[in-house]
Design an enzyme around this catalytic site. Sequence first.
Site, mmCIF file in Angstrom:
data_model
loop_
_atom_site.group_PDB
_atom_site.id
_atom_site.type_symbol
_atom_site.label_atom_id
_atom_site.label_comp_id
_atom_site.label_asym_id
_atom_site.label_seq_id
_atom_site.Cartn_x
_atom_site.Cartn_y
_atom_site.Cartn_z
ATOM 1 N N TYR A 109 -28.305 -34.413 0.378
ATOM 2 C CA TYR A 109 -28.300 -35.571 -0.525
ATOM 3 C C TYR A 109 -27.578 -36.717 0.151
ATOM 4 O O TYR A 109 -26.539 -36.524 0.791
ATOM 5 C CB TYR A 109 -27.573 -35.204 -1.827
ATOM 6 C CG TYR A 109 -27.339 -36.369 -2.756
ATOM 7 C CD1 TYR A 109 -28.231 -36.631 -3.798
ATOM 8 C CD2 TYR A 109 -26.233 -37.207 -2.597
ATOM 9 C CE1 TYR A 109 -28.030 -37.706 -4.651
ATOM 10 C CE2 TYR A 109 -26.032 -38.281 -3.449
ATOM 11 C CZ TYR A 109 -26.922 -38.533 -4.472
ATOM 12 O OH TYR A 109 -26.718 -39.594 -5.305
ATOM 13 N N GLU A 198 -30.875 -44.008 -3.311
ATOM 14 C CA GLU A 198 -30.624 -42.569 -3.410
ATOM 15 C C GLU A 198 -31.738 -41.808 -2.714
ATOM 16 O O GLU A 198 -32.921 -42.047 -2.985
ATOM 17 C CB GLU A 198 -30.540 -42.147 -4.889
ATOM 18 C CG GLU A 198 -30.080 -40.708 -5.056
ATOM 19 C CD GLU A 198 -30.024 -40.276 -6.524
ATOM 20 O OE1 GLU A 198 -31.046 -40.397 -7.230
ATOM 21 O OE2 GLU A 198 -28.949 -39.827 -6.950
#
Lengths: 390, 291
Positions: A109, A198
């Site tokens: 991530y 993101e």
Amino acid sequence: MNIHEYQAKQIFKKYGVPTPKGIMVESVKDAVKAAEQLGGPVWVVKAQIHAGGRGLGGGVKLAKSLEEVETLADEILGMTLVTHQTTAEGKLVQKLYIEDGADIKEELYLSVVLDRKLEMPLIMASTEGGMNIEDVAANTPEKIITVPVDPAIGFQSFHGRELAFGLGLTDKDEQKNIIRFASKLYTLYMENDAEMIEINPLVKTGKGEFIALDGKMGFDNSALGRHPDIAEMRDLSEEDADELEAAKYGLSYVALDGEIGCMVNGAGLAMGTMDTINYMGGTPANFLDVGGSANAETVAKGFEIILKNPKVKAIFVNIFGGIVRCDRIANGIIEATKITDVNVPVIVRLDGTNAPEAAEILKNANIANLIVGDDLGDGAAKAVAAAKGE
Amino acid sequence: MSILINKDTKVIVQGFTGKEGSFHAEQCIAYGTNIVGGVTPNKGGQTHLDKPVFNTVGEAIKATGATVSMIFVPPAFVGDAVMEAAEAGIELAVIITEGAPVKDMQMAKAHATKHGMKTLGPNCPGIITAEECKIGIMPGSIFKKGNVGLISKSGTLTYEGANQVCNEGFGITTAIGIGGDPIIGLSYNQILPMFEADPETEAIVMIGEIGGDLEIQAAKLIKEQITKPVVAFIAGQTAPKGKTMGHAGAIVSGSAGTAKEKMEALEAAGVKVVVSPAEIGKAIAEVLGKK
């Protein structure tokens, strides 16, 4: 303003941030054509909506043949996708992104956001890719690495090393790759006035390279003026029609579930009015800030938008005039009742600049359904009573 | 006494000759604010509202001795204007402009801090010391002189709160709008200790809203350092998650920044928290004793 995954990936490509090859399509026929062009042997068919959690909702699927691409495209295109980030009604899928399958060794991530406390961009990374990052933050906060970057010095190698070691990368090439990746991402965040980027998941391939498998981006609305290329990416079909209509008139509107329509000047007082209605046992139907330049036209538009909602049983107009003069609002209300058919009780509280003149104007106008509130508490109480039919 | 500004404060206006700048500068002058001039590039040497216009902030300070600047320049130029003020030696910049890009404010605030300049805003109504000095866009008439300090993220709630306090028979020392943007200048934790130190201020009204955690930080500070009674209201108890409510910074992200957590933190710090802004005046009367 948010954009679609395929648009974020266009920006990534421009900055040399690696992503799989892909093509955006709007029909099943074009989906197959895109898959042929990409070559395969594996493709991912992805719904393009402005919400996370698309995979879990059934909007992202793997295809191993052109036939399968066709079947899946047909299935996903036109479906209403419900995820934890959409409303309960979900969002209609009108666009697909057909993408090459990737060689996935690990899922990580990576994101860049504004840290309001530090007042600078913050890079966040985690080995827990593919998961909802808020859950990771709540359950295993130690698995999130945060690296603030002071814009005065920009992204330095040490920032990258903190990420690389934080993610447990021991291979020197992999370290170099993630540092380069994060550096480019920071540059594109700053240069485009992004609010957040993101990448979840960020994929590590068998060769130790990093690829943005997903891409989500939001931008600072106040800076769109200097990024016409990004402003053009706005997809109005992803936004609330009433909010858009309101914005055209300088009104800031958000729909809620209740019965009392609110028209207020100033965002804080607008929220405070909703809270007061709630406190007195009523339910607010909306947030509506008429802004500093309210006039007859904007007030009329406000009534029209509020009254579109069939649940509305009363309207509370709450104005504390500073720059906004109350007499102008009073005239606006009178004009508005002529233009729009206001068929519910309207409770009006006007205070501040020129309030006595406004009270006189409203009194003389003799409008049925119009109730005057003496102050915020009194007006809210009368609105709650009116909505209950008392 | 008061905080930050008083009747002797010398003020310049950046964006002096523009529509907004002119209108509000005129109102401030009428209120009694000591506006000593303004800055509009390429209009240096002219006179506007009977005050001198300068090309740069540096020239304006040299000629007038101004220490505070009220900024009305358009959003895209706010960052530049703030940095110019900081380098020229302004002590406090009050940024009224709405819609300044967040990145510009990151840079500008960092630069202001480096040069020891305080900032207020952007996107705020400004600051007023009742019956002495108004630097901003608030309606001056509602602020009667008194013993209550007020800090608020919202403009209209500042007026609402001040009006109620005055209607209860009390008044205001200084009222400050800090703005609701994601990045702002002076906030609760810098201003609360100033009110604590101000002998005229006997109670403080603090108005916050959803988003960010400035109110939570304030709760910590109040518990440790503030002995004067504080009344607080947090707007947005009924705001939905994930939606920006007018102010760019007023958004509940995930479970963070809710009104509930802020109200609980303030209550735990001994603050009198009201559920509706309609109760602010009454709460002040309670903590100060009826007049």
